[in-house]
Scaffold this motif. Structure first.
Motif, PDB file in Angstrom:
ATOM      1  N   VAL A  80      28.218 -20.527   1.701  1.00  5.90           N
ATOM      2  CA  VAL A  80      27.930 -19.383   2.576  1.00  5.90           C
ATOM      3  C   VAL A  80      29.140 -19.076   3.447  1.00  5.90           C
ATOM      4  CG1 VAL A  80      25.409 -19.505   2.664  1.00  5.90           C
ATOM      5  CG2 VAL A  80      26.733 -20.951   4.158  1.00  5.90           C
ATOM      6  N   VAL A  81      30.065 -18.313   2.907  1.00  8.89           N
ATOM      7  CA  VAL A  81      31.267 -17.925   3.637  1.00  8.89           C
ATOM      8  C   VAL A  81      31.093 -16.484   4.101  1.00  8.89           C
ATOM      9  CG1 VAL A  81      33.771 -17.661   3.522  1.00  8.89           C
ATOM     10  CG2 VAL A  81      32.654 -19.465   2.197  1.00  8.89           C
ATOM     11  N   PRO A  82      31.020 -16.262   5.425  1.00  6.03           N
ATOM     12  CA  PRO A  82      30.854 -14.891   5.906  1.00  6.03           C
ATOM     13  C   PRO A  82      32.153 -14.093   5.754  1.00  6.03           C
ATOM     14  CG  PRO A  82      31.050 -16.400   7.756  1.00  6.03           C
ATOM     15  CD  PRO A  82      31.042 -17.232   6.507  1.00  6.03           C
ATOM     16  N   VAL A  83      32.036 -12.899   5.170  1.00  5.65           N
ATOM     17  CA  VAL A  83      33.197 -12.035   4.954  1.00  5.65           C
ATOM     18  C   VAL A  83      32.845 -10.625   5.394  1.00  5.65           C
ATOM     19  CG1 VAL A  83      34.744 -11.034   3.225  1.00  5.65           C
ATOM     20  CG2 VAL A  83      34.023 -13.401   3.009  1.00  5.65           C
ATOM     21  N   THR A  84      33.744 -10.028   6.180  1.00  9.21           N
ATOM     22  CA  THR A  84      33.596  -8.637   6.603  1.00  9.21           C
ATOM     23  C   THR A  84      34.859  -7.895   6.218  1.00  9.21           C
ATOM     24  OG1 THR A  84      32.208  -9.279   8.460  1.00  9.21           O
ATOM     25  CG2 THR A  84      33.229  -7.117   8.576  1.00  9.21           C
ATOM     26  N   VAL A  85      34.684  -6.748   5.572  1.00  5.78           N
ATOM     27  CA  VAL A  85      35.812  -5.912   5.167  1.00  5.78           C
ATOM     28  C   VAL A  85      35.650  -4.565   5.846  1.00  5.78           C
ATOM     29  CG1 VAL A  85      37.025  -4.814   3.248  1.00  5.78           C
ATOM     30  CG2 VAL A  85      35.976  -7.061   2.930  1.00  5.78           C
ATOM     31  N   SER A  86      36.724  -4.124   6.498  1.00  4.46           N
ATOM     32  CA  SER A  86      36.713  -2.792   7.100  1.00  4.46           C
ATOM     33  C   SER A  86      38.036  -2.110   6.781  1.00  4.46           C
ATOM     34  CB  SER A  86      36.485  -2.871   8.607  1.00  4.46           C
ATOM     35  OG  SER A  86      37.498  -3.627   9.224  1.00  4.46           O
ATOM     36  N   THR A  87      38.000  -0.786   6.751  1.00  2.64           N
ATOM     37  CA  THR A  87      39.202  -0.031   6.440  1.00  2.64           C
ATOM     38  C   THR A  87      39.199   1.294   7.186  1.00  2.64           C
ATOM     39  OG1 THR A  87      40.551   0.941   4.688  1.00  2.64           O
ATOM     40  CG2 THR A  87      38.175   1.001   4.372  1.00  2.64           C
ATOM     41  N   LEU A 112      30.125   3.486  -1.811  1.00  2.00           N
ATOM     42  CA  LEU A 112      29.813   4.181  -0.568  1.00  2.00           C
ATOM     43  C   LEU A 112      29.715   5.677  -0.809  1.00  2.00           C
ATOM     44  CD1 LEU A 112      32.309   2.238   1.730  1.00  2.00           C
ATOM     45  CD2 LEU A 112      29.930   1.717   1.282  1.00  2.00           C
ATOM     46  N   LYS A 113      28.789   6.291  -0.132  1.00  2.00           N
ATOM     47  CA  LYS A 113      28.612   7.746  -0.219  1.00  2.00           C
ATOM     48  C   LYS A 113      29.672   8.442   0.637  1.00  2.00           C
ATOM     49  CE  LYS A 113      24.742   8.036  -2.580  1.00  2.00           C
ATOM     50  NZ  LYS A 113      24.612   8.730  -3.810  1.00  2.00           N
ATOM     51  N   GLU A 114      29.898   9.713   0.341  1.00  2.00           N
ATOM     52  CA  GLU A 114      30.852  10.508   1.108  1.00  2.00           C
ATOM     53  C   GLU A 114      30.451  10.524   2.578  1.00  2.00           C
ATOM     54  OE1 GLU A 114      32.400  15.107   1.339  1.00  2.00           O
ATOM     55  OE2 GLU A 114      31.567  14.356  -0.534  1.00  2.00           O
ATOM     56  N   GLY A 115      31.413  10.289   3.430  1.00  2.00           N
ATOM     57  CA  GLY A 115      31.166  10.286   4.865  1.00  2.00           C
ATOM     58  C   GLY A 115      30.778   8.928   5.421  1.00  2.00           C
ATOM     59  N   ALA A 116      30.588   7.935   4.555  1.00  2.00           N
ATOM     60  CA  ALA A 116      30.210   6.594   5.027  1.00  2.00           C
ATOM     61  C   ALA A 116      31.425   5.900   5.639  1.00  2.00           C
ATOM     62  CB  ALA A 116      29.667   5.757   3.878  1.00  2.00           C
ATOM     63  N   GLU A 117      31.151   5.038   6.600  1.00  2.00           N
ATOM     64  CA  GLU A 117      32.205   4.260   7.231  1.00  2.00           C
ATOM     65  C   GLU A 117      32.668   3.182   6.257  1.00  2.00           C
ATOM     66  OE1 GLU A 117      32.723   1.322  11.097  1.00  2.00           O
ATOM     67  OE2 GLU A 117      30.985   2.626  10.958  1.00  2.00           O
ATOM     68  N   GLY A 118      33.965   2.941   6.188  1.00  2.00           N
ATOM     69  CA  GLY A 118      34.511   1.925   5.292  1.00  2.00           C
ATOM     70  C   GLY A 118      34.319   0.536   5.868  1.00  2.00           C
ATOM     71  N   PHE A 119      33.084   0.030   5.805  1.00  2.00           N
ATOM     72  CA  PHE A 119      32.752  -1.271   6.380  1.00  2.00           C
ATOM     73  C   PHE A 119      31.652  -1.928   5.559  1.00  2.00           C
ATOM     74  CE2 PHE A 119      29.952  -3.849   9.004  1.00  2.00           C
ATOM     75  CZ  PHE A 119      30.837  -4.664   9.676  1.00  2.00           C
ATOM     76  N   VAL A 120      31.869  -3.183   5.164  1.00  2.00           N
ATOM     77  CA  VAL A 120      30.835  -3.971   4.502  1.00  2.00           C
ATOM     78  C   VAL A 120      30.907  -5.399   5.035  1.00  2.00           C
ATOM     79  CG1 VAL A 120      30.762  -2.591   2.386  1.00  2.00           C
ATOM     80  CG2 VAL A 120      32.266  -4.570   2.500  1.00  2.00           C
ATOM     81  N   SER A 121      29.773  -6.077   5.003  1.00  2.00           N
ATOM     82  CA  SER A 121      29.707  -7.457   5.453  1.00  2.00           C
ATOM     83  C   SER A 121      28.757  -8.213   4.532  1.00  2.00           C
ATOM     84  CB  SER A 121      29.204  -7.507   6.893  1.00  2.00           C
ATOM     85  OG  SER A 121      29.209  -8.824   7.369  1.00  2.00           O
ATOM     86  N   SER A 122      29.149  -9.428   4.170  1.00  2.75           N
ATOM     87  CA  SER A 122      28.334 -10.216   3.258  1.00  2.75           C
ATOM     88  C   SER A 122      28.647 -11.695   3.437  1.00  2.75           C
ATOM     89  CB  SER A 122      28.617  -9.789   1.812  1.00  2.75           C
ATOM     90  OG  SER A 122      27.777 -10.459   0.916  1.00  2.75           O
ATOM     91  N   ARG A 123      27.857 -12.515   2.808  1.00  2.00           N
ATOM     92  CA  ARG A 123      28.147 -13.948   2.713  1.00  2.00           C
ATOM     93  C   ARG A 123      28.407 -14.229   1.240  1.00  2.00           C
ATOM     94  NH1 ARG A 123      26.934 -16.826   7.317  1.00  2.00           N
ATOM     95  NH2 ARG A 123      25.717 -15.670   8.833  1.00  2.00           N
ATOM     96  N   ILE A 124      29.526 -14.876   0.969  1.00  2.00           N
ATOM     97  CA  ILE A 124      29.901 -15.117  -0.416  1.00  2.00           C
ATOM     98  C   ILE A 124      29.936 -16.615  -0.693  1.00  2.00           C
ATOM     99  CG2 ILE A 124      31.245 -12.981  -0.453  1.00  2.00           C
ATOM    100  CD1 ILE A 124      33.792 -14.734  -0.473  1.00  2.00           C
ATOM    101  N   LYS A 125      29.980 -16.954  -1.972  1.00  2.00           N
ATOM    102  CA  LYS A 125      30.074 -18.352  -2.392  1.00  2.00           C
ATOM    103  C   LYS A 125      31.466 -18.580  -2.953  1.00  2.00           C
ATOM    104  CE  LYS A 125      27.775 -21.860  -5.101  1.00  2.00           C
ATOM    105  NZ  LYS A 125      26.612 -22.205  -5.901  1.00  2.00           N
ATOM    106  N   MET A 126      32.125 -19.603  -2.458  1.00  2.59           N
ATOM    107  CA  MET A 126      33.454 -19.965  -2.952  1.00  2.59           C
ATOM    108  C   MET A 126      33.415 -21.377  -3.490  1.00  2.59           C
ATOM    109  SD  MET A 126      35.973 -18.350  -0.038  1.00  2.59           S
ATOM    110  CE  MET A 126      37.455 -18.746  -0.988  1.00  2.59           C
TER     111      MET A 126
END
Length: 158
Positions: A80-87, A112-126
């Motif tokens: 459970v590695v928390p990862v957040t990507v924003s642009t 992402l739909k048009e007009g959506a903020e470039g931001f996602v957050s998830s927990r990944i497995k490494m």
């Protein structure tokens, strides 16, 4: 009076469930028709270029300082590695998260739909230490950024 209402609701639920069961049994409702389409080749690719080519049509992405990845430098639990990507890139179409050293590197893809903020957050497995790479499709072009994440066993820091 309340008993009649409860009995009617039970009968309606039973009839609806039976109708759905019959439709599934007859092959009129199949999970394949209900599930969303997904790029199976991309999520089963064993290397990053193969995954990106299957997912986004190209494996060439240029480095961008407009992409920020927030992830721990040291992950005590690789499950459970928390990862957040924003642009801040304009016209973001999708964001993909890749764990470079995983046997199947593509972890997630967010359209992402048009007009959506470039931001996602998830927990990944490494599975082991390595780079977490974010690939952003913006206005038809691919951009990427990476961050090294060290996975420790049992939180020992080693």
């Amino acid at each position: 009076m309340k008993t009649d209402l409860t009995r009617r609701m039970l009968l309606k639920g039973t009839i609806a469930s039976s109708a759905i069961g019959i439709a599934i049994g007859a092959g009129l409702l199949t999970p394949k028709a209900v599930l969303a389409a997904w790029p199976k080749e991309a999520f089963t690719a064993k290397d990053i270029p193969g995954a990106l080519s299957s997912l986004m049509g190209s494996d060439s992405a240029e480095e961008s300082g407009d992409i920020t990845i927030k992830a721990p430098d040291i992950a005590e639990n690789g499950a459970v590695v928390p990862v957040t990507v924003s642009t801040t890139l304009p016209g973001v179409e999708s964001i993909a998260i890749i764990a470079a050293n995983n046997p199947v590197p593509l972890i997630a893809n967010f359209n992402l739909k048009e007009g959506a903020e470039g931001f996602v957050s998830s927990r990944i497995k490494m599975g082991k230490s390595g780079d977490v790479i974010a690939v952003v499709k913006s206005d038809g072009k691919l951009y990427k950024a990476g961050k090294e994440v060290k996975v420790t066993i049992g939180g020992c820091g080693g």
